[in-house]
Each structure stands twice: as C-alpha cells, then as structure tokens.
Design a protein around this motif. Structure first.
Motif, PDB file in Angstrom:
ATOM      1  N   UNK A  67       0.816  -1.219   0.000  1.00  0.00           N
ATOM      2  CA  UNK A  67       0.000   0.000   0.000  1.00  0.00           C
ATOM      3  C   UNK A  67       0.849   1.267   0.000  1.00  0.00           C
ATOM      4  N   UNK A  68       2.162   1.118   0.162  1.00  0.00           N
ATOM      5  CA  UNK A  68       3.036   2.287   0.196  1.00  0.00           C
ATOM      6  C   UNK A  68       3.012   3.009   1.536  1.00  0.00           C
ATOM      7  N   UNK A  69       2.589   2.294   2.582  1.00  0.00           N
ATOM      8  CA  UNK A  69       2.489   2.899   3.912  1.00  0.00           C
ATOM      9  C   UNK A  69       3.817   2.907   4.665  1.00  0.00           C
ATOM     10  N   UNK A  70       4.818   2.254   4.122  1.00  0.00           N
ATOM     11  CA  UNK A  70       6.132   2.217   4.778  1.00  0.00           C
ATOM     12  C   UNK A  70       7.094   3.124   4.024  1.00  0.00           C
ATOM     13  N   UNK A  71       7.872   3.883   4.748  1.00  0.00           N
ATOM     14  CA  UNK A  71       8.872   4.762   4.154  1.00  0.00           C
ATOM     15  C   UNK A  71      10.253   4.309   4.608  1.00  0.00           C
ATOM     16  N   UNK A  72      11.204   4.329   3.682  1.00  0.00           N
ATOM     17  CA  UNK A  72      12.560   3.878   3.983  1.00  0.00           C
ATOM     18  C   UNK A  72      13.544   4.979   3.603  1.00  0.00           C
ATOM     19  N   UNK A  73      14.522   5.197   4.477  1.00  0.00           N
ATOM     20  CA  UNK A  73      15.487   6.262   4.264  1.00  0.00           C
ATOM     21  C   UNK A  73      16.907   5.749   4.490  1.00  0.00           C
ATOM     22  N   UNK A  74      17.863   6.477   3.982  1.00  0.00           N
ATOM     23  CA  UNK A  74      19.270   6.176   4.220  1.00  0.00           C
ATOM     24  C   UNK A  74      19.657   4.779   3.775  1.00  0.00           C
ATOM     25  N   UNK A  75      20.285   4.041   4.673  1.00  0.00           N
ATOM     26  CA  UNK A  75      20.761   2.693   4.359  1.00  0.00           C
ATOM     27  C   UNK A  75      19.631   1.742   3.999  1.00  0.00           C
ATOM     28  N   UNK A  76      18.400   2.092   4.367  1.00  0.00           N
ATOM     29  CA  UNK A  76      17.257   1.201   4.142  1.00  0.00           C
ATOM     30  C   UNK A  76      16.417   1.610   2.931  1.00  0.00           C
TER      31      UNK A  76
END
Length: 93
Positions: free
Chosen positions: A20-29
């Motif tokens: 659903x696109x409800x998770x956001x990932x930043x940097x190393x992830x």
C-alpha cells in the motif's frame, strides 16, 4: 502455535503495508522500497522461530495503552539510547 500464528499475521500485515506504500525507507534502508528487495529481506523472518509470550494484562487493556503511550508521546526509545542487547535483556540510556 501462537508464535507461528503471530509471525504469519505480523509479516502479512507488514507486506500489506509495503504494498500500500504505507512504509517509508530512508538512508541505508532506502532499497527496501523495492518490492523484490523487501520480499528478500522478509524471507529469513519467515523461516526463523519467534518467541511470543502473551497473557491478559493485570489492569486491563487501558493500562497497556497508558504504558505504551509513555513511550510514544514523551521521551522516545530510539537507537541512539540503546546501550546493549544481550540474550534476553535490553539496556537503554
């Protein structure tokens, strides 16, 4: 039995949130935003045994919510406060 059920339901909900696109990932992830990479990351979690211990809260569900609200609305627990994780114990600053 509870461990397997919880693991399955938790990972299904996590995969659904990703779809659903409800998770956001930043940097190393950031690479985990890709569905194939995320699926590969989840694979070992499906294979290992989870330990789940559950019992009724002594003071009812309201007490559980009050307990957790202390950690979400005041001083958060974040990685920088983590001092140690050994066997069955976690130490925070």
């Amino acid at each position: 039995m509870l461990s397997r059920l919880f693991r399955r339901r938790f990972l299904e909900a996590l995969a659904d949130a990703h779809r659903r696109g409800a998770l956001l990932f930043f940097g190393d992830y950031a690479a985990l935003a890709d569905s194939a990479v995320f699926s590969q990351w989840l694979a070992p979690l499906r294979a290992c045994a989870w330990s789940v211990y559950a019992k009724r809260p002594f003071a009812g569900p309201e007490a559980v919510l009050a307990y957790f609200s202390r950690y979400t609305h005041r001083i958060p627990i974040f990685n920088q406060r983590l001092l140690a994780f050994v066997e069955r114990s976690v130490s925070f600053r």
